[in-house]
Enzyme design. Sequence first.
Site, PDB file in Angstrom:
ATOM      1  CE  LYS A   1      -5.418 -15.297   3.774  1.00 30.31           C
ATOM      2  NZ  LYS A   1      -5.925 -14.171   4.435  1.00 30.31           N
TER       3      LYS A   1
ATOM      4  N   GLY B   1      -2.578  -3.502  -0.937  1.00 33.89           N
ATOM      5  CA  GLY B   1      -2.320  -3.569   0.559  1.00 33.89           C
ATOM      6  C   GLY B   1      -1.166  -2.590   0.948  1.00 33.89           C
TER       7      GLY B   1
ATOM      8  CD  GLU C   1      -2.245   0.505  -4.742  1.00 30.87           C
ATOM      9  OE1 GLU C   1      -1.587   0.984  -4.223  1.00 30.87           O
ATOM     10  OE2 GLU C   1      -3.665   0.549  -4.723  1.00 30.87           O
TER      11      GLU C   1
ATOM     12  CB  CYS D   1      -4.341   3.528  -3.104  1.00 36.27           C
ATOM     13  SG  CYS D   1      -5.676   3.092  -4.165  1.00 36.27           S
TER      14      CYS D   1
END
Length: 506
Positions: free
Chosen positions: A182, A239, A263, A300
Site C-alpha cells: 500500500k 507510521g 513500528e 523514528c
Amino acid sequence: MAFIPTGKHLISGDWLDGEGTFRSDPAVGPAHEFQSGSVTLVNRAAEAAEEAFWSYGYSTRDERARFLNAIAEEIDARSDDITEIGHQETGLPPARIASERGRTTNQLRLFAKHILDGEYLDRRHDEALPSRQPAPRPDLKLVQRPLGPVAVFGASNFPLAFSTAGGDTAAALAAGCPVIVKGHSAHPGTSEIVGHAVQAARTRLGLHPGVFSLIQGGNREVGQALVQHPFVKAVGFTGSLAGGRALFDLCAARPEPIPFFGELGSVNPVFFLPDALEKRGDEIAKGWVASLTTGAGQFCTNPGVAVMIADANAEAFVNTATSLLGEIGPQTMLTRGIAAAFDAGFAHIAGKNAVHELLRPACVARDVTPGLYEVDGDTWLAHPDLHEEVFGPLGLVLKVRDAAQMIAVARSLVGQLTCTLQLADGDLGLARRLMPILERKAGRVLANGFPTGVEVADAMVHGGPYPASTNFGATSVGTLSIRRFLRPVCYQQMPDELLPVDLRRA
C-alpha cells in the site's frame, strides 16, 4: 528523459486504473495525477498473491536470492530518476535520497546473501530413538516456513528504505512470501518507479505476476480491506501510533487473527550522566543537536528527550544546545500534514504551565525551524502526555533533581525504539543502575552515540516494547526481520522425498 509516472496501480503484472484519482503534493517540481486504490483492487491483488504463493512459497533460496539481487539491480538502473522524483515529492535533499537508495539496494543484497547461508531456517533434527524406554521417540525435523501473502504499508519518512521495496518487502520476499504494498500518498511517484523496478526483476526471472502488487492512495477502507483480507497472513507497517493501532486492532479482530508488525513511534531518550556532561558537555550538545535536526527531525529514532541532573553543567549544555538550534534555518517537512502535526505538537507542550520555552519553533506551510523546551522531573512524572512523540525537530530537556529521580524517570518510560547513555568513567555506577531498566524499555541501548542512523546488519534491532512497536520480539531492520514472516513446522517420521528441500539429506 525524466521519469513521468503513469499514475496506475500494479496488480499481478498489469498496470491498472483505479476508482477516482488524486494529485501528488510535491515540495518542489510538478504535481502528477494518480489513480486511487479500491477494495476491488485489494481483492485482485490478494487473490493473485495467494495463487503466487503456491510457487513462490516453495521456491528455492537461490531463486529468491536472485530475485532480491535483480530488484537491487533494477533500482540502481533507475538511480537518477529515483533521486529526482524522490527529491521533488519529499523535499529531502538529493544526497539523502541517493544515500537511502544505496541503503535499500544494500539491504536487498544483504538479505539475498543471508538466506543463501541458510542459518535463519533454524533447522533442527531429533533422530529417532526406537529402543528408548518407556516409549520410543520418532524422528523429528524442524524448519522455518513462509506464512503466505504479506501486506506492507509504505512509510512517509523513508520513501525508499521503508516503502515499496524497503525492509518489510525485502524481508517478506526473502522469506518466500508474496507482497502487496500500500503505497504512501506522500510519494506516489517514487513508489511507482520502484514498482517498475520490481516488475522488471520479476519479469526477467519469470516469476508468478502475483508475487508483487502495488496499490496507490485510496481511503481508509482500502487499508482496512487489505489487513482484513483472508489471504493476507501478516502485515508490516511503519507510521503513526493512532493509524497503526487501528490496523493492529483490525488484525486482532479478524476471524483468523494475524500478526501486525507495526513500528509506531518513540521519543528515544538520551541520559546525559554527570561526569560526561562535565568532561565533554559542548561536544555531546553538538552531537545531540545534529541528531535531533537531521532530516528535519523526521526519523523514528529522533532523540527527542534529553535527561540530565540539574546543575551548572546541565545549564551549560542547555545554553549550547539553544544557541546551536537557533542557528538552524527552516527545513522542509515531508508533507503538509506532518508539518501541521508538528505545529500542534509543540503548541501542546508550550501550553503546559510548568514547561519553560527555550526556543520557539516556527512553522510556515511545510517549512519548520527547530524548537527546545525544558521541564523538571516532577512535571514529567506528573504529566504522561509529555512523554508522547512530536515528529520533527523538537527537543525537550528534562532536568531531574538527582540520580534517584533520573531512575524514576527511566522507570516511567513506555516502550522505546532506543535509549541512550552518554557517560564517562565516573558515571559507571549510575549507568549500572540504569541499564536493567533501559534494556526492558528499548530494543536498542546505546552508549556514547546517538540513535539516528540505523545500521542494516545481523545484530540490529529496530523495535521495542509497545508503543515503539506492536511486537516486542521482532525487528523491522536487519536480517532478523525475515523471521517475522516465517513459522516453524515440525515433520515427524516424514519420508525424505516429502520434506521441504532445505530439510532433505544431501
